[in-house]
Scaffold this active site. Structure first.
Site, short mmCIF file in Angstrom:
data_model
loop_
_atom_site.label_atom_id
_atom_site.label_comp_id
_atom_site.label_asym_id
_atom_site.label_seq_id
_atom_site.Cartn_x
_atom_site.Cartn_y
_atom_site.Cartn_z
N PHE A 180 0.86 -1.19 0.00
CA PHE A 180 0.00 0.00 0.00
C PHE A 180 0.89 1.23 0.00
O PHE A 180 1.68 1.43 0.92
CB PHE A 180 -0.94 0.03 1.21
N ASP A 235 9.37 2.89 1.52
CA ASP A 235 8.20 3.66 1.94
C ASP A 235 8.00 3.44 3.43
O ASP A 235 7.48 2.40 3.86
CB ASP A 235 6.98 3.19 1.12
N LYS A 268 2.51 10.63 7.63
CA LYS A 268 1.82 10.23 8.86
C LYS A 268 2.42 10.87 10.12
O LYS A 268 2.19 12.03 10.38
CB LYS A 268 1.79 8.69 8.97
N1 PLP Z 1 2.52 4.49 2.13
C1 PLP Z 1 2.21 3.70 3.17
C2 PLP Z 1 3.16 2.63 3.61
C3 PLP Z 1 0.97 3.86 3.83
O1 PLP Z 1 0.65 3.05 4.85
C4 PLP Z 1 0.10 4.87 3.39
C5 PLP Z 1 -1.20 5.08 4.05
O2 PLP Z 1 -1.71 4.27 4.77
C6 PLP Z 1 0.48 5.67 2.31
C7 PLP Z 1 1.70 5.46 1.71
C8 PLP Z 1 -0.42 6.75 1.80
O3 PLP Z 1 -0.45 7.79 2.69
P1 PLP Z 1 -1.62 8.91 2.59
O4 PLP Z 1 -2.89 8.22 3.00
O5 PLP Z 1 -1.16 9.97 3.56
O6 PLP Z 1 -1.65 9.39 1.19
#
Ligand code: PLP
Length: 419
Positions: A140, A225, A254
């Site tokens: 994700f 990520d 986050k």
């Molecule tokens: N990358 C990871 C690992 C995530 O867990 C998330 C969101 O849960 C995102 C990217 C996307 O973040 P956002 O919801 O702030 O766009």
């Protein structure tokens, strides 16, 4: 206004499908205020927040130092001229360079996790001149078009497939499959060091080191990520430090906003950011890296370090994992498996029906946990890293009670499906 009316407004003005899910789950309370690891609804009921808004509140809600930093900057200058130099922006970039592993030294700031990933993908393409990206099944990375290209869940991807980047998804945690997929056309491999939305999946110990080696050998970049795992959540400042792996690009968001503001950061090496030498405006964001967000994020990083929140996460995570593993042994019909590092813990229910019943029983006991967006069988237990020990005990006790409550139903379901 009654709660039923309020949910109807939600249904009418926001998202009818999601409102129906809330109603089905009995989720009709309206959040009112929050402090530390506690949230109160508008009726004054207190909840222990063990979801942290999907791993955002590493410092708890409204940490006093972060609130003070926000107020100081608010009195001076919240948003930027974008023409004069910005001190909060440089201070945050300097701090990130100091805490990030290896030679990661440059930052691009944005407002969310998906934006941090978008920037990473664009930079990787420009820096290597290559097109292909290798990502993992279960991943994700967000839902904007570029980020969605590397996210896995077909339910989110399929309606937009024709707009995507050139991406190959390989099974997560299998180093051989990754090594086979990376070739001379690969711009980057993008991975979560521990998959969050997939249901807290911790890879084998050789996985990230081998991902690092193969990308280096074939001239591709490694993007990690850490939008969910960063800022102490897994017991290290960054999860990649569990394996001593340094990426070329690190994505953060986050918890970087200190539980107060949205902030995203894409942190990279000099080689990657050389892209901006000839094309300084190739990627920009009007509001990304604004003074308010940067002042808050810098204070959040200082708090994570000075209060040793990675250490807190490690110690409390071991305790919580121990409790959940005992529950899994005692009630395997309810809890199939428990996984995690630090305070990013996944409790995998036997199936999504049992998972739903368990979530409902936990929420009724006024503990907030969150389901995995890519796997609804898994409930995520991710409280603020500074949750007081007594409150953590209380939350663990309530989760244990919820498992006991669901056990007879799960036993009956398991019996019925065996017949
Ligand atoms: N990358 C990871 C690992 C995530 O867990 C998330 C969101 O849960 C995102 C990217 C996307 O973040 P956002 O919801 O702030 O766009």
């Amino acid at each position: 206004m009654g709660e039923e009316d309020f949910l109807s407004l939600y249904e009418y003005h926001l998202n009818p499908g999601l409102a129906r899910v809330f109603r089905f789950m009995g989720l009709e309370a309206v959040e009112g205020r929050a402090e530390g690891a506690l949230v109160w609804d508008e009726d004054g009921n207190a909840y222990i927040d063990c979801g942290s808004g999907y791993a955002v509140m590493n410092l708890g809600h409204r940490h006093p130092r972060v609130v003070a930093a926000l107020e100081r900057q608010l009195q001076k200058m919240p948003l930027s001229t974008r023409l004069l130099l910005s001190r909060p922006q440089v201070e945050l970039a300097e701090l990130l360079a100091a805490v990030a592993p290896g030679r990661l030294r440059y930052s691009f700031f944005s407002n969310s996790g998906a934006e941090a990933v978008e920037a990473a993908l664009k930079l990787a393409r420009l820096a290597t001149g290559r097109l292909k990206v290798v990502a993992a099944r279960g991943a994700f990375h967000g839902k904007t078009l570029g980020a969605l290209s590397v996210t896995w869940n077909p339910a989110y991807r399929n309606p937009f497939k024709d707009l995507f980047l050139h991406v190959e998804h390989v099974p997560y945690g299998e180093a051989e499959a990754l090594e086979r997929a990376v070739d001379e056309e690969t711009a980057a491999v993008i991975l979560e060091p521990i998959q969050g939305e997939a249901g807290v999946v911790v890879p084998p110990d050789d996985y990230l080191p081998r991902a690092r080696r193969v990308t280096q050998e074939r001239g591709a970049l490694l993007i990690l990520d850490e939008v969910q795992t960063g800022l102490g959540r897994t017991g290290r400042m960054f999860a990649c430090q569990h394996w001593g792996v340094v990426p070329d690009i690190l994505c953060l968001a986050k918890a970087l906003g200190g539980g107060i503001l949205p902030v995203g950061a894409t942190v990279g090496t000099r080689e990657v950011f050389r892209v901006f030498e000839d094309q300084p405006l190739i990627h920009t964001s009007t509001l990304g890296g604004n003074p308010l967000a940067c002042a808050v994020a810098a204070e959040a990083i200082r708090v994570v370090r000075e209060e040793d929140l990675p250490g807190e996460a490690e110690r409390k995570g071991e305790k919580a994992l121990g409790v959940f593993r005992e529950l899994a042994v005692k009630h395997p019909q309810v809890v199939r498996e428990v996984r995690g590092r630090g305070l990013l813990i996944g409790i995998e229910a036997r199936d999504s029906g049992v998972g739903g019943a368990l979530l409902e029983a936990i929420l009724r006991r006024r503990v907030i946990v969150v389901p995995g967006l890519n796997d609804f069988r898994v409930l995520r237990f991710a409280p603020p890293l500074n949750i007081p020990d007594g409150l953590l005990e209380e939350a663990l006790g309530r989760v244990a009670e919820a498992v006991e409550e669901v056990a007879p139903l799960a036993d009956a379901l398991a019996g019925a499906s065996a017949e």
